[in-house]
Write an enzyme that holds these catalytic residues in place. Sequence first.
Site, mmCIF file in Angstrom:
data_model
loop_
_atom_site.group_PDB
_atom_site.id
_atom_site.type_symbol
_atom_site.label_atom_id
_atom_site.label_comp_id
_atom_site.label_asym_id
_atom_site.label_seq_id
_atom_site.Cartn_x
_atom_site.Cartn_y
_atom_site.Cartn_z
ATOM 1 N N GLU A 158 -28.625 63.897 -7.770
ATOM 2 C CA GLU A 158 -29.985 64.293 -7.401
ATOM 3 C C GLU A 158 -30.992 63.179 -7.676
ATOM 4 O O GLU A 158 -31.909 62.937 -6.891
ATOM 5 C CB GLU A 158 -30.395 65.539 -8.188
ATOM 6 C CG GLU A 158 -29.653 66.802 -7.791
ATOM 7 C CD GLU A 158 -30.113 67.998 -8.608
ATOM 8 O OE1 GLU A 158 -30.690 67.788 -9.687
ATOM 9 O OE2 GLU A 158 -29.900 69.129 -8.160
ATOM 10 N N ASP A 159 -30.813 62.518 -8.788
ATOM 11 C CA ASP A 159 -31.757 61.472 -9.196
ATOM 12 C C ASP A 159 -30.947 60.299 -9.733
ATOM 13 O O ASP A 159 -30.754 60.154 -10.933
ATOM 14 C CB ASP A 159 -32.698 62.017 -10.276
ATOM 15 C CG ASP A 159 -33.748 60.993 -10.703
ATOM 16 O OD1 ASP A 159 -33.961 60.022 -9.959
ATOM 17 O OD2 ASP A 159 -34.336 61.171 -11.784
#
Length: 451
Positions: A158-159
């Site tokens: 996600e990040d």
Amino acid sequence: MAMPSAACSSSSSTGVGWGSVAGARVSRRAVARACVIQAVGSRVRRRCCRCVAEGSGRVRVRSMAELVEEKESAMKARRKGFSGRPRTFLHARSGEDLLLGVRQEHEAGRLSPSVAAGLEELYRNYRNAVLQSGNTRADEIILSNMSVAFDRIILDIEDPFTFSPHHKGIREPFDYYRFGQNYIQPLIDFRRSFVGNVSLFHEMEDKLREGHNVILISNHQTEADPAVIASLLESTNPYIAENLTYVAGDRVITDPLSKPFSMGRNLICVYSKKHMYDSPEQIEMKRRSNTRSLKEMATLLRGGSQIIWIAPSGGRDRPDPLTGQWFPESFDVSSVDNVRRLSDHSGVPGHVYPLALLCYDIMPPPAKVEKDIGEQRMISFHGVGLSVASEIKFSDVAAEIADPDEAKEAFSLALYHSVIQQYHVLKAAIHGNQGLNASNSMVSLSQPDNK
């Protein structure tokens, strides 16, 4: 998890941690030694971990969901991509829940088909390997470790975390070093694991305390090497276990299934020669990046009290295609010479030691070097070995060699031959079932304390 790879104090080299899922107990003597080693500069921080042995290894289980969620508020601030989404894997109550969570993430578009398939395969292979140990709490260990592993992998997808040329192992707010240790240790059969010449690791600590640098020239077998090295040393030499800096190839910092395990280790990030020419358009970029990494290493060495691990073969050992036998791959002379010259020109006394690793059984690489990211992870429960021999000095090897290039080659060969000799002893102890009787005049074997 290449890696590498790293249990009980502060971490720095290539560590991974999180609390205490499958930790290792540290003897009072080791704790006392760690306190002494803390005199090596202000970098050393003291940490404690409570560990309990179970069955054949050092295994202890806590609710990792609780442990991780204690840090959740800090992680939310750090992770822009979290957005308050439920932590699917941390609340899993069974393996079926984990696999269902993977499928849900895939259906939601947060996991690619290849990563989703890789996670399912990783779970099944890890589960089968831990069950081989016969540990009475195997199911709990599997669920605990895999829940957090999946959670960390999804968070990074996600990040995505970007590694700098010199990466410092992340211990807070989430202890990636302990995470990696807890994950790998249930795969190690400590009853069939050995360390060669542990007294030389104490010698290294003495040199580090004096401000000297130590270079370990080693073969490389698995992504888990850093965690294996640390697991075998943490009871006797916790400072080395947690403060080693590993020269790591780009695959362990780009593969989604490897990255969380690399984030807890101290790394000098380089592009492996085995993958330097995979993409012609990236060759120059990779060379420039490697130059920056060498400069980072030079800076580290100038500061003193550094211990650095490098595998000058440029990648993992692989079995002979005809015989199936595993042996350390030959060393690249220029790689050995580069790190030797960096040490010599640092202005700080440096010491080069040959190190042998035998651990391919727990996580062997693909039979051939693969160009694409996303290799199959085969995993098993097995004994492992680590040995170090006496320091080898370039000046001694090159004393009677007039040609500079021949001197460099002779030094590299001297290190490689020492690694081979030690490797044979480890192989006799583990695969030949000779145990401590495999010791000889060059290698004195002992076993890691897993009481």
